[in-house]
Write an enzyme that holds these catalytic residues in place. Structure first.
Site, mmCIF file in Angstrom:
data_model
loop_
_atom_site.group_PDB
_atom_site.id
_atom_site.type_symbol
_atom_site.label_atom_id
_atom_site.label_comp_id
_atom_site.label_asym_id
_atom_site.label_seq_id
_atom_site.Cartn_x
_atom_site.Cartn_y
_atom_site.Cartn_z
ATOM 1 N N SER A 1 67.774 100.921 76.840
ATOM 2 C CA SER A 1 68.475 100.020 77.752
ATOM 3 C C SER A 1 67.549 98.886 78.181
ATOM 4 C CB SER A 1 69.033 100.812 78.935
ATOM 5 O OG SER A 1 69.975 100.062 79.655
ATOM 6 N N GLU B 1 78.906 103.371 74.775
ATOM 7 C CA GLU B 1 78.011 102.698 75.711
ATOM 8 C C GLU B 1 78.755 102.329 76.996
ATOM 9 O OE1 GLU B 1 74.929 102.520 75.434
ATOM 10 O OE2 GLU B 1 74.309 102.358 73.340
#
Length: 520
Positions: A197, A321
């Site tokens: 991330s 996601e």
């Protein structure tokens, strides 16, 4: 060459001597300072070299996490506390270093550049270290302390820019590793940088940072890059505008005097007070800046010009996601709901976006929305990154090896005792769910009902990552072969990994490339 006895007593680094812990055939050095505490007048300045110390510094426990208020639900910390004094790293190294130096993994945590810490149990380096890898996790400044750009700061900097202290911290840690990691059995010429991330975005940023090139030999990016949402880089002018607005709002909120510079006054305000004020103002996100020091141009331009580190890259995304409800928040989504949502998001490209998805059944609508939501959040950026690296020849004419994955394994349900229901409704692998599997740390996370197949998936996935760190190629005996991304395929990581065509996704990602980066 170092041996277990030497490591268990003291290690000498550039600043002095360190004493770590010896636990289960590993040596652990937690809370190693790699820069001076960025406090007082060092707030909003590039990191300064850590000062030398006398005697032997005990580094047995995790130091402070960097200033933050936002806590993601699955984050757990082992840090001493929360403080601006937080520029520390942690090292796990095997009991005995062989004649040949060991490969090194330097890992940057995720958390949206506003949360996270190198002490999180899911990033614990013990399992990978037992496989012959020196593992390093790095703390770096977050939020306003790590990313604020402002004309006054740029005037003071000496290079005409400001912001990006987050990345300069990481860069300083990489420099420290290159100078000192051999004392821990690591090979400074075989350093892989990795992250998930915000950590993945960081890795992609270091690949176009001039002063970071040469500090690492390979890169791993799990979910996201600096080439796409949610946090693309902005020009210095835009960052200045955002910084001025933020500082003025803080000035008014805190009723600071008007006869002194805003930045100097804010340096005197406690970090806790600043975070509280930002929370009340609803300000939590700051951008990467083209500051003229860390990066010289917008990242998309640098990648298109081939001005990036030509190193092997392993990158990918998770299959969920983001959830479809981030676009249409209904348990039952009709075709009309779906079409209206697309029309609202892309009024000028409505028909083009609809044509990307084949909707024939009710469940297809949720699948399409989930895919779109994931792309809009972070998946497109990961593809844009690996595509740019793969399809731009290096100076020698040889492309670096690139490996692309989609992680599909659905994490088990959360325990009732940990706030769960014992069931889950995930439609895929959610954002960040792969971390424990990659690091071999399922048992470090008590939130979920781990099953035997989860340990099998962890073994498979960790095997690929382990080999990439060691050889910069994920392939080895006993697992499905993973070809390079140049063939336009990706590896589906699950209990039984398989290589699949990427063709169905190309058109969609090329649309987003044109959408976010229209040609002049």
């Amino acid at each position: 060459m170092l041996n277990a006895q030497q490591l268990s007593s003291t290690v000498t680094v550039e600043q002095g001597k360190l004493s770590g812990k010896h636990v289960e055939h590993l040596h652990q050095f937690f809370g190693v300072p790699y820069a001076e505490p960025p406090v007082g007048q060092l707030r909003w300045q590039p990191p300064q070299k850590a000062q030398n110390w006398l005697g032997i510094k005990q580094v047995h426990t995790f130091e402070n996490q960097c200033m933050q208020k936002y806590l993601y639900d699955d984050m757990r910390f082992r840090s001493k506390g929360v403080s601006e004094d937080c520029l520390y790293l942690n090292i796990w190294t095997p009991d005995l270093a062989p004649t040949e130096k060991l490969p090194v993994l330097v890992y940057f945590y995720g958390g949206g550049f506003r949360a996270g810490d190198g002490s999180e149990p899911r990033y614990d380096g013990a399992a990978l270290a037992k496989k012959g890898i020196v593992v390093v996790t790095v703390n770096y400044r977050l939020g306003i302390f790590g990313l604020l750009a402002h004309p006054s700061l740029s005037a003071q900097s000496g290079y005409g820019g400001s912001g990006n202290y987050t990345f300069l911290d990481q860069q300083a840690a990489l420099e420290w590793v290159n100078k000192n990691i051999s004392q821990f059995g690591g090979d400074p010429t075989r350093v892989t940088i990795g992250g998930e991330s915000a950590g993945s975005i960081s890795v992609s940023a270091h690949m176009v940072a001039p002063d970071s090139k040469g500090l690492f030999s390979a890169a791993i990016g799990q979910s996201g890059s600096i080439l796409g949402p949610p946090l693309p880089a902005v020009s210095l002018q835009k960052a200045h505008e955002m910084g001025v607005s933020t500082v003025n709002q803080l000035h008014n909120k805190l009723s600071l005097k008007v006869d002194r510079g805003n930045i100097e006054q804010l340096r005197e305000v406690s970090a806790e007070t600043l975070l509280d004020a930002l929370e009340e103002l609803g300000i939590s996100r700051f951008s990467t800046t083209v500051d003229g020091r860390f990066i010289k141009d917008l990242p998309i331009s640098l990648y298109r010009k081939g001005q990036f580190a030509k190193v092997p890259l392993l990158a990918g995304v998770n299959s969920q996601e983001s959830h479809y409800t981030s676009i249409v928040d209904k348990p039952l989504v009709t075709k009309e709901d779906y079409q209206q949502a697309i029309r609202n998001l892309y009024p000028e490209y409505y028909q083009e976006v609809l044509a990307m998805f084949n909707i024939s059944e009710q469940e297809d609508i949720k699948d399409a929305l989930q895919t779109l939501a994931s792309d809009r959040f972070i998946s497109f950026g990961a593809w844009a990154w690996i595509d740019a690296v793969t399809h731009h020849p290096s100076v020698s004419g040889k492309q670096p090896s690139t490996y692309f994955y989609r992680y599909d394994h659905i994490r088990p349900a959360r325990k009732v005792s940990e706030g769960g229901t014992g069931e889950h409704h995930d439609r895929g692998a959610v954002h960040s769910a792969e971390i424990e599997y990659v690091f071999g740390n399922l048992d470090n996370n008590p939130l979920y009902l781990w099953q035997p197949e989860d340990y099998q998936v962890s073994k498979v996935v960790q095997g690929y990552f382990e080999r990439f760190i060691k050889t910069h190629d994920p392939n080895g005996e006993g697992q499905a072969f993973w070809p390079t991304f140049s063939s336009e395929k990706w590896m589906i990581l699950s209990k039984e990994p398989e290589y699949q065509s990427f063709e169905a996704h190309i058109k969609r990602y090329q649309f987003f490339m044109d959408y976010y980066y229209p040609s002049n």
